[in-house]
Design an enzyme around this catalytic site. Structure first.
Site, short mmCIF file in Angstrom:
data_model
loop_
_atom_site.label_atom_id
_atom_site.label_comp_id
_atom_site.label_asym_id
_atom_site.label_seq_id
_atom_site.Cartn_x
_atom_site.Cartn_y
_atom_site.Cartn_z
N ASP A 158 -10.18 46.39 -23.16
CA ASP A 158 -9.40 45.14 -23.69
C ASP A 158 -9.85 45.29 -25.33
OD1 ASP A 158 -9.24 41.74 -22.43
OD2 ASP A 158 -8.93 42.33 -24.45
N ASN B 224 -11.34 30.23 -25.11
CA ASN B 224 -11.64 30.97 -23.84
C ASN B 224 -12.57 30.53 -23.08
OD1 ASN B 224 -11.26 33.95 -26.02
ND2 ASN B 224 -9.62 33.10 -24.91
N ASN C 81 -13.60 27.92 -21.62
CA ASN C 81 -13.62 27.05 -20.47
C ASN C 81 -13.43 27.61 -19.25
OD1 ASN C 81 -10.52 27.65 -20.68
ND2 ASN C 81 -10.17 25.73 -19.54
N CYS D 122 23.08 28.90 -33.98
CA CYS D 122 23.70 27.44 -34.36
C CYS D 122 22.92 26.13 -33.89
CB CYS D 122 25.06 27.52 -34.59
SG CYS D 122 25.82 27.28 -32.79
#
Lengths: 649, 320
Positions: free
Chosen positions: A45, A53, A55, A170
């Site tokens: 990682d 993070n 929680n 647009c």
């Protein structure tokens, strides 16, 4: 007796596992693998730990913020299982050290990733190394686990993957109809214009119908004149983007024939002179060394990020935030890009989007909501990640036993479908048309007399085919290549080639040419048949080229389950999905998943589901509800502009 | 609940989950009190989930000393021998859990909670008992039901690679979103005793076979006066005999409770960590739903079997 549950230890013993991602799913997975008896786990990682993070990524504590996820996760698990071996890599899985030989040492690879790009990369390496892959993803209460074994089940890329949602230029610059359009405008156009690289192309002033008149006058507006008072500058910018530009747009009657006309907003209409003068009290702002803590909310005494501010409050925040950028963070102006963890950036984007929304009669949103949309924040909870990690381990054990007939893809649902919250489905066979795991050539329609090699490399080879170190060949002639070992002459030739029109390359590419593109690291090679085409529709085919034979899902904006916004031009959707229709399962994968309708699968396709009653019932249902009872498989997609920080979790 | 805001610390920590269940639910969670008894693997997973979610307090109950057995599916017991000497499983686990989220109060309740007075349960909003005997499940459920306050009651059991959750929310009022509208709902639950007393012959034909198998083993352990999970493969013949008796008494075919399933449930290890994670995850979600009053809760059994991979809800006694 089910093989899947017999003596799991005998199947696990001596087996080497690679986990990619130590985030939400990764923490749960590493814990469950260790408890289940896995002895040799490698984990990659590239991320470091953040407060948001904590929680759910339960192996991490406040004191670990800023440290490597892979390393901290290893240490945390070794505290309760010290005898096992965990090898962490604080690195990007796309780094060249993680090549096919590296992958070959593992018996199974388990993904807990959060983006499409890395998922595709790992899929290709697993195919090349012939190592089974268990893939997973979660969003809120939804999740899924799939098994990919070369030659036996479909690969990760056999199914269409939704593209990041993009909006016509647009819609963003002239005719927003949803709040997300205002966010995209505020973040990608206005914010970049004010604080980003001035040399970048920017459509901020492109107005429907009169693009040509935009440059001269407006370019200067965003530059603060020497000695110009900062309040004066802020009001000038405000009046220009929320007043003058709207006024200009209104002058094009054609645009508004079938639309509600927007209302130009000027500072003087919203704030009394006194109020706009004595905006925030900067003297009272806490002095802090951390630029990310400077806040217009604080200086204006607004506390609750969940509250929807009035137009007046949004206007004050906008002017105050602009002032704070130029007074407290002046050295950064000119090279800032939007970052969801940058409080002041989130404040000014929220305020600008809300002021624009007021103009266009679109409901306003709180900073909390705006931050979610602008930052592509995906909601995540611990429970779903824990469930998904448990399912990954169950599939991993089947893979290690080579128990092919028991492989399942499993969906974790928020609302039960046919009484099930966890629904297993038999995996599909490999697709014969998959350009990744079969050898089907692709077809590229392109104007070979106008498009450059760079367009093909960036828009097709990298963006669509997901190659990171590509090589492009025409017959035996090498047209383009990347790598550390190239000599300077070759680098110069390749970079010159990039800027050449296809038909003028040393080995010209014209209609009928077959190009070969390869990625050595991914050991992926595919052929592209070139077809010359003169014209492309600018709105519908903005790339100026069309690739077919690869499975990209169509994205539909009017998806009924995502009324609050389908993500942004660069991103994924960020609203809770709570409106899943009973007979329809919506599955998202990846902690940054996008809500898009992917390929639809019928439950009846799952055939041989082990419980006969379930099978009968589903067959009957499928007959009755042939069309409205699909399982919509939705999978992760990645934020394409987030190049500075591609995240693995 | 108006007028109260989450603190900055809470907003930052709970950002991702507030995006799932909203600020109101988060506030309710932070005021809820939860009792968890029987700290086996599934209960441990559940504790982790609700502590991370940010409930107000969690009380742990498990007086067993820390042994090899207690370690099997438990990631809250560190392996450094000294810390665990002379302490109960609940004491050790509470120390580890406190670390997960400093905003949650974690405490220990000693003793056999099935013998506690009715009043004891009044201080909790949720009571979870894990791997309890039939008699103890019944007793705790009845005590919770005697309170005027609605205490959500759950039992969880894991045997081999299968898991079961039972839910009793008595009368539960909640809201759910259907399309874009918020609906007010109310449902009534039967008690544990009422549920398991339903004659098998009146149950739906396609009911999960796990329901019957779990009842047979639960009854066997009750009759034999054994603790949960003390049944082994050596008892197979007796378990099958009890199965036959129960099937006859209930006028259902023995094939509803296959030999192979019973054999698997008593032969295997008592806990399979991936199943603990799955059952503990589903239970965590259910408790969050019950506290927040948002979303359809499970009524009233949930089964998971790793062998077929299905996680199924069964509504036993739909009209109590």
């Amino acid at each position: 007796m089910a093989a899947a549950t017999q003596h799991p230890f005998s199947a696990i013993k001596g087996k080497k596992v690679l986990m990619v991602g130590a985030g939400g799913i990764g923490c749960e997975l590493l814990k469950t693998l260790a408890l289940s008896g896995f002895q040799d786990i490698h984990i990659i990682d590239m991320d470091t730990i953040e407060v948001s993070n904590l929680n759910r990524q339960f192996l991490f504590r406040q004191t670990h913020v800023g440290q490597s996820k892979a390393k901290v996760a290893r240490d945390a698990v070794l505290r309760f299982r010290p005898q096992i071996s965990i090898t962490p890599y604080h690195a990007n899985v796309k780094d060249p050290e993680f090549n096919v030989d590296f992958f070959k040492q593992f018996h199974v690879v388990l993904n807990g990733l959060d983006n499409l790009d890395a998922r595709r990369h790992v899929n290709r390496l697993c195919l090349a190394a012939d190592v089974p892959l268990v893939e997973s993803g979660t969003t809120g209460f939804l999740g899924q686990v799939t098994v990919h074994v070369k030659g036996k089940t479909e690969c990760y890329e056999c199914q269409p993957k939704p593209a990041p949602k993009t909006y016509p230029v647009c819609t963003i610059t002239s005719t927003p109809s949803k709040f997300v359009h205002c966010i995209v405008w505020a973040k990608d156009l206005l914010f970049s214009k004010l604080f980003g690289d001035k040399n970048q192309e920017n459509d901020l002033n492109v107005r429907s119908g009169d693009a040509s008149s935009s440059s001269g006058h407006s370019e200067d507006v965003f530059v603060r004149k020497p000695e110009e008072d900062i309040d004066q500058y802020g009001r000038r910018v405000y009046d220009h983007v929320f007043g003058y530009n709207i006024e200009m747009a209104l002058s094009n009657e054609e645009t508004w024939r079938n639309r509600n006309r927007p209302r130009p907003i000027y500072v003087r209409d919203v704030l009394s002179a006194a109020l706009s003068q004595q905006n925030g009290d900067m003297e009272n702002t806490k002095i802090s060394d951390d630029p990310l803590s400077v806040s217009a909310m604080v200086s204006l005494g607004l506390k609750n990020p969940q509250e929807v501010w009035s137009l007046v409050e949004n206007s004050r925040i906008f002017l105050e935030a602009l002032k704070l950028f130029f007074s407290k963070r002046e050295q950064e102006v000119g090279n800032l890009s939007f970052d969801k963890d940058d409080q002041l950036a989130v404040e000014i984007v929220t305020a600008a989007a809300n002021i624009r929304a007021s103009s266009f009669g679109i409901p306003l949103h709180s900073l909390f909501e705006a931050k979610g949309i602008a930052g592509n924040i995906v909601h995540a909870v611990a429970t779903t990640n824990a469930i998904i990690a448990g399912l990954i381990v169950i599939e991993a054990i089947k893979v290690l036993r080579n128990d092919t007939s028991s492989y399942r893809m499993t969906y974790c649902l928020e609302h039960p479908s046919r009484k099930m919250l966890l629904m297993p489905v038999e995996p599909f066979e490999p697709s014969k048309n998959c350009y990744v795991c079969s050898e089907t050539p692709l077809l590229l329609e392109i104007n070979t007399q106008r498009s450059k090699l760079r367009d093909v490399v960036e828009k097709i080879v990298k963006a669509k085919l997901g190659m990171s170190l590509p090589l492009v060949m025409h017959g035996a002639a090498l047209l383009y290549e990347v790598g550390d070992d190239l000599d300077e002459i070759m680098v110069a030739i390749y970079s010159a080639n990039l800027d050449k029109v296809l038909s003028e390359l040393p080995s010209p590419i014209t209609g009928g040419t077959i190009l070969t593109v390869e990625d050595f690291q991914q050991e992926l090679s595919c052929n592209i048949n070139i077809k010359h085409r003169e014209e492309f529709d600018e709105e519908k085919e903005p790339d100026g080229m069309i690739l077919s034979g690869w499975t990209q899902a169509l994205t539909t904006e009017n998806n009924k389950n995502s009324s609050a916004g389908n993500g942004t031009s660069t991103s994924s959707q960020a609203v809770p999905i709570e409106t899943v229709v009973d007979d329809e399962l919506e599955i998202l994968s990846g902690e940054t998943a996008t809500l898009h309708s992917g390929k639809k699968r019928k439950i009846s396709d799952s055939s041989k589901a082990s419980n006969t009653s379930f099978e009968e019932k589903s067959k009957r249902k499928a007959d009755e509800l042939e069309l409205d009872s699909p399982i919509v498989v939705l999978e992760g997609s990645m934020e394409k502009d987030n190049g500075k920080k591609k995240r693995l979790q | 609940m108006k007028g109260e805001e989450l603190t900055e610390q809470e907003t930052a920590l709970y950002d991702r989950q507030i995006r799932v269940w909203g600020v109101d639910a988060q506030r309710r969670l932070s005021k809820s009190h939860i009792l968890v008894s029987g700290l086996r693997g599934t209960a441990i997973e559940f504790c982790k989930n609700i502590v991370l979610a940010g409930v107000g307090s969690v009380a742990l109950n498990d007086d067993r000393p820390v042994t090899e057995e207690a370690l099997t599916a438990n990631f809250l017991i560190p392996s450094d021998g000294e810390r665990v000497v002379g302490k109960s499983v609940a004491e050790i686990c509470s120390e580890s859990l406190k670390d997960f989220n400093p905003m949650v109060r974690v405490s220990v309740e000693k003793g056999d909670i099935s013998c506690q007075s009715v009043d004891f349960f009044d201080k909790f909003d949720v009571v979870v008992v894990c791997c309890y005997s039939l008699a103890a499940k019944r007793m705790v459920n009845e005590k919770c039901r005697k309170l005027s306050k609605h205490v959500a009651f759950y039992t969880v059991d894991c045997r081999d690679s299968c898991g079961e959750i039972f839910v009793d929310l008595r009368n539960h009022a909640y809201t759910k979103k259907k399309l874009d509208e918020t609906m007010e709902c109310q449902i009534h639950y039967p008690s544990f005793e009422e549920s398991i007393s339903v004659p098998w012959s009146s149950l739906p034909k396609r009911l999960s076979k796990l329901y019957f198998a779990m009842r047979v083993i639960e009854r066997f352990e009750d009759v034999e006066n054994r603790r949960h999970g003390e049944t082994t493969i050596a008892d197979l013949a007796d378990v099958l005999k009890l199965r036959t008796e129960l099937c006859q008494a209930n006028s259902v075919n023995e094939s509803q409770v296959p030999d192979s399933l019973l054999e698997r449930l008593i032969a295997g290890p008592s806990e399979f960590p991936p199943v603990c994670a799955i059952i503990g995850g589903i239970l965590g979600q259910e408790v969050i739903k019950a506290i927040s009053g948002k979303g359809d809760p499970i009524k009233n059994f949930f089964f998971f079997d790793a062998a077929d991979g299905k996680g199924v809800i069964e509504d036993i006694l739909s009209n109590p």
